[in-house]
Design a protein around this motif. Structure first.
Motif: not given
Lengths: 125, 125, 125, 125
Positions: A32-37, B39-42, B70-73
């Motif tokens: 999910l973190a990949m999909a979000l990015a 931020e999504a990459a972090e 998650i907050a930053d995103v």
């Protein structure tokens, strides 16, 4: 009526959506973190060749496409948060308080932040 | 009391935060889309060397760090939406309806989506 | 003496580096693709709050940091290519030929590409 | 004959390609860093729903698509390096030397790196 639209309700609907399709196995935090990015990059792609000024004056058709990418990012963000048991709104309000202490108005006003962790030009917020 | 915490209120507080520091000039959609992708990459970076199983069983200290990303995103997502005049929740609920039609339960159940636009293994949701 | 520095030699050195540390188990294509995307975001982060003009006139210290991020991206790119058995240079020259047919000089000259797959303002190259 | 294929020659061809189309105005470091991050995400997208094992056993058709994404990343990386006046290979070999000192074989062997800058599970290489 917008009142019924909350991030918690979105999170519930996304959970039901995924459960109905038995996608739980694919929805690890890693995936999910990949999909979000990936979705964040698709959102950014709309702006990559625009001048800052053009990016602030999108034609309506382009804005509709951007809205769909914003939707994808938010959907994956609430899904990832749900799977991790993290409340994204609480986390965001807490982070804003941290940032408020970190970047006092007096010092930050009108100036791009020059110093940064990791030596990068990082802007607060 | 969680009731007061809505995405609209977060959007208002982020706007006030940025206005108080006169950061409007930096907050073009182009720049905010870049910041969101960073931020999504972090956030993703926390998971990059973990197995899917490890990513689902984070120690508490790591989970607190993930919550901050998650907050930053979310903060950049609501800020970008605000600057563009897009309602992120309305966009997300609309996108879910589109996805529900696109991926009927009967066909999607239990199976990873094989076909995809751009030939990539894209999962709905 | 720069002659000895080729992408193939870099690929060999990176492979030896990883093998000596027994990192093969971590270097699945999935993980390496994530690491590459994370490094690309760290590279981009240097430019996120700069104007296009500022991004073209980096101070020497910032340029040294950017060079290190470019190095990280290239290192992960050759490592991923090695693990997948793909020759990145052959792939790049082949892609340039495709792009040359796709964007004839006469049509593309001086104009940003308006049409795009996925409706996004995608620039060729 | 592969001998003629060097990263320097790729850089020259990409420069000629962009010059012939008068795309210089679009190719600011800021824009190119965005385009590079977008292509890295498109590369990663191929792996987002695969298990680590599946990612290491791609069917030939998928591998051809991945090769094209690797090509796009390399093309933007050499173009960005060219515009910035940075030699990507020299930077990569220098970074490998830094990493070799940072992660001595004896300590790193067989173990995922636990500590990290920024508290993230960062892998050397």
């Amino acid at each position: 009526m917008r009142g019924g639209r909350t991030i918690e309700r979105l999170q519930d609907e996304v959970r039901r959506f995924a459960d109905a399709r038995a996608w739980g196995e694919f929805h690890t935090p890693k995936n999910l973190a990949m999909a979000l990015a990936v979705e964040a990059a698709e959102l950014m792609e709309h702006f990559q060749w625009l001048t800052p000024g053009e990016s602030a004056a999108l034609p309506a058709s382009r804005k509709r496409e951007v809205a769909q990418e914003i939707a994808d990012v938010l959907i994956y963000l609430v899904r990832l948060s749900d799977v991790l048991g993290i409340d994204p709104l609480s986390a965001a309000f807490a982070k804003l308080s941290v940032n408020a202490r970190k970047y006092p108005v007096a010092r930050a006003r009108g100036s791009a932040v020059k110093y940064s962790r990791r030596g990068r030009g990082r802007h607060p917020l």
